[in-house]
Write a protein that holds these residues in place. Structure first.
Motif, PDB file in Angstrom:
ATOM      1  N   THR A   1      -5.580  -4.176   6.433  1.00  0.00           N
ATOM      2  CA  THR A   1      -4.448  -3.258   6.610  1.00  0.00           C
ATOM      3  C   THR A   1      -4.860  -1.832   6.254  1.00  0.00           C
ATOM      4  O   THR A   1      -4.554  -0.882   6.975  1.00  0.00           O
ATOM      5  N   LEU A   2      -5.588  -1.690   5.141  1.00  0.00           N
ATOM      6  CA  LEU A   2      -6.067  -0.369   4.749  1.00  0.00           C
ATOM      7  C   LEU A   2      -6.966   0.241   5.822  1.00  0.00           C
ATOM      8  O   LEU A   2      -6.807   1.395   6.201  1.00  0.00           O
ATOM      9  N   LYS A   3      -7.903  -0.565   6.315  1.00  0.00           N
ATOM     10  CA  LYS A   3      -8.852  -0.053   7.311  1.00  0.00           C
ATOM     11  C   LYS A   3      -8.184   0.237   8.653  1.00  0.00           C
ATOM     12  O   LYS A   3      -8.572   1.163   9.357  1.00  0.00           O
TER      13      LYS A   3
ATOM     14  N   LEU B   1      -3.905   6.920  -2.511  1.00  0.00           N
ATOM     15  CA  LEU B   1      -3.247   5.654  -2.200  1.00  0.00           C
ATOM     16  C   LEU B   1      -3.223   4.764  -3.431  1.00  0.00           C
ATOM     17  O   LEU B   1      -4.157   4.773  -4.232  1.00  0.00           O
ATOM     18  N   TYR B   2      -2.157   4.001  -3.542  1.00  0.00           N
ATOM     19  CA  TYR B   2      -2.001   3.048  -4.635  1.00  0.00           C
ATOM     20  C   TYR B   2      -1.740   1.678  -4.042  1.00  0.00           C
ATOM     21  O   TYR B   2      -1.128   1.562  -2.975  1.00  0.00           O
ATOM     22  N   LEU B   3      -2.184   0.657  -4.754  1.00  0.00           N
ATOM     23  CA  LEU B   3      -1.847  -0.708  -4.371  1.00  0.00           C
ATOM     24  C   LEU B   3      -0.864  -1.225  -5.410  1.00  0.00           C
ATOM     25  O   LEU B   3      -1.156  -1.214  -6.609  1.00  0.00           O
TER      26      LEU B   3
ATOM     27  N   ILE C   1       0.880  -1.158   0.000  1.00  0.00           N
ATOM     28  CA  ILE C   1       0.000   0.000   0.000  1.00  0.00           C
ATOM     29  C   ILE C   1       0.922   1.213   0.000  1.00  0.00           C
ATOM     30  O   ILE C   1       1.760   1.365   0.881  1.00  0.00           O
ATOM     31  N   SER C   2       0.773   2.024  -1.009  1.00  0.00           N
ATOM     32  CA  SER C   2       1.726   3.099  -1.251  1.00  0.00           C
ATOM     33  C   SER C   2       1.001   4.442  -1.322  1.00  0.00           C
ATOM     34  O   SER C   2      -0.065   4.541  -1.919  1.00  0.00           O
ATOM     35  N   THR C   3       1.603   5.463  -0.733  1.00  0.00           N
ATOM     36  CA  THR C   3       1.035   6.805  -0.850  1.00  0.00           C
ATOM     37  C   THR C   3       1.439   7.405  -2.195  1.00  0.00           C
ATOM     38  O   THR C   3       2.379   6.934  -2.853  1.00  0.00           O
TER      39      THR C   3
ATOM     40  N   LYS D   1      -4.628   2.734  -8.569  1.00  0.00           N
ATOM     41  CA  LYS D   1      -5.088   3.698  -7.570  1.00  0.00           C
ATOM     42  C   LYS D   1      -6.248   3.093  -6.778  1.00  0.00           C
ATOM     43  O   LYS D   1      -7.138   2.456  -7.338  1.00  0.00           O
ATOM     44  N   LEU D   2      -6.201   3.290  -5.476  1.00  0.00           N
ATOM     45  CA  LEU D   2      -7.276   2.822  -4.593  1.00  0.00           C
ATOM     46  C   LEU D   2      -8.320   3.922  -4.435  1.00  0.00           C
ATOM     47  O   LEU D   2      -7.971   5.101  -4.336  1.00  0.00           O
ATOM     48  N   THR D   3      -9.580   3.524  -4.416  1.00  0.00           N
ATOM     49  CA  THR D   3     -10.649   4.464  -4.105  1.00  0.00           C
ATOM     50  C   THR D   3     -11.437   3.906  -2.935  1.00  0.00           C
ATOM     51  O   THR D   3     -11.514   2.692  -2.756  1.00  0.00           O
ATOM     52  N   PHE D   4     -11.992   4.812  -2.140  1.00  0.00           N
ATOM     53  CA  PHE D   4     -12.748   4.414  -0.954  1.00  0.00           C
ATOM     54  C   PHE D   4     -14.224   4.643  -1.237  1.00  0.00           C
ATOM     55  O   PHE D   4     -14.663   5.774  -1.412  1.00  0.00           O
ATOM     56  N   ILE D   5     -14.977   3.535  -1.338  1.00  0.00           N
ATOM     57  CA  ILE D   5     -16.398   3.609  -1.682  1.00  0.00           C
ATOM     58  C   ILE D   5     -17.197   2.737  -0.724  1.00  0.00           C
ATOM     59  O   ILE D   5     -16.864   1.568  -0.529  1.00  0.00           O
ATOM     60  N   ASN D   6     -18.252   3.318  -0.152  1.00  0.00           N
ATOM     61  CA  ASN D   6     -19.168   2.564   0.717  1.00  0.00           C
ATOM     62  C   ASN D   6     -18.450   1.773   1.805  1.00  0.00           C
ATOM     63  O   ASN D   6     -18.765   0.611   2.047  1.00  0.00           O
ATOM     64  N   GLY D   7     -17.443   2.382   2.427  1.00  0.00           N
ATOM     65  CA  GLY D   7     -16.775   1.745   3.554  1.00  0.00           C
ATOM     66  C   GLY D   7     -15.713   0.729   3.194  1.00  0.00           C
ATOM     67  O   GLY D   7     -15.170   0.064   4.059  1.00  0.00           O
ATOM     68  N   ASN D   8     -15.421   0.587   1.901  1.00  0.00           N
ATOM     69  CA  ASN D   8     -14.369  -0.340   1.463  1.00  0.00           C
ATOM     70  C   ASN D   8     -13.454   0.333   0.456  1.00  0.00           C
ATOM     71  O   ASN D   8     -13.885   1.193  -0.312  1.00  0.00           O
ATOM     72  N   PHE D   9     -12.214  -0.097   0.467  1.00  0.00           N
ATOM     73  CA  PHE D   9     -11.278   0.340  -0.564  1.00  0.00           C
ATOM     74  C   PHE D   9     -11.462  -0.578  -1.769  1.00  0.00           C
ATOM     75  O   PHE D   9     -11.718  -1.759  -1.614  1.00  0.00           O
ATOM     76  N   THR D  10     -11.314   0.002  -2.953  1.00  0.00           N
ATOM     77  CA  THR D  10     -11.467  -0.813  -4.151  1.00  0.00           C
ATOM     78  C   THR D  10     -10.430  -0.446  -5.207  1.00  0.00           C
ATOM     79  O   THR D  10      -9.945   0.685  -5.246  1.00  0.00           O
ATOM     80  N   CYS D  11     -10.073  -1.433  -6.013  1.00  0.00           N
ATOM     81  CA  CYS D  11      -9.206  -1.246  -7.175  1.00  0.00           C
ATOM     82  C   CYS D  11      -9.313  -2.523  -8.012  1.00  0.00           C
ATOM     83  O   CYS D  11     -10.023  -3.447  -7.637  1.00  0.00           O
ATOM     84  N   SER D  12      -8.600  -2.559  -9.120  1.00  0.00           N
ATOM     85  CA  SER D  12      -8.741  -3.697 -10.043  1.00  0.00           C
ATOM     86  C   SER D  12      -8.228  -5.019  -9.484  1.00  0.00           C
ATOM     87  O   SER D  12      -8.539  -6.082 -10.008  1.00  0.00           O
TER      88      SER D  12
END
Length: 122
Positions: free
Chosen positions: A48-50, A60-62, A10-12, A108-119
């Motif tokens: 870890t993200l939470k 944030l990037y994964l 997990i990278s800034t 890139k990570l996005t935070f949607i509906n209480g969860n982080f998401t990416c591909s």
């Protein structure tokens, strides 16, 4: 223990820019103070993200990292009775920067509906 196909960082935004500019990164304050890069298996990334990144204001990037490119510097360490996390120390625990060429893919990570998401999350 089974070795993972990939481990994840997990990278800034700042760290990801350092990777691209220098071809490697020394990580954040936690990594520098502990002498290792803190990585996760894919099923550990959300917790870890939470636990550590909810209040981070930067993008944030994964990063998907190929463990074969880290050699014997990658060590799985138990953090409690159930979880063992991958840490990258560098050869002989010399704390080398994490090389950009070990990163297979970044998203890139996005935070949607209480969860982080990416591909990487299906």
């Amino acid at each position: 223990m089974d070795k993972e196909d990939f481990v994840y960082r997990i990278s800034t935004d700042q760290e990801w820019e350092e990777f691209q500019k220098n071809g490697s990164s020394y990580g954040g304050e936690l990594d520098k103070s502990t002498g290792c890069f803190h990585l996760s298996k894919i099923d550990q990334v959300q917790s870890t993200l939470k636990n550590f990144f909810l209040n981070v204001k930067e993008e944030l990037y994964l990063l998907q990292v190929d463990p074969k490119k880290l050699g014997d510097g990658l060590i799985y360490e138990a953090v409690d009775e159930v979880n063992s996390f991958p840490h990258f120390y560098g050869p002989d625990k010399t704390f080398l920067p994490l090389p950009l060429d070990s990163v297979v893919k970044a998203d890139k990570l996005t935070f949607i509906n209480g969860n982080f998401t990416c591909s990487f999350f299906t």
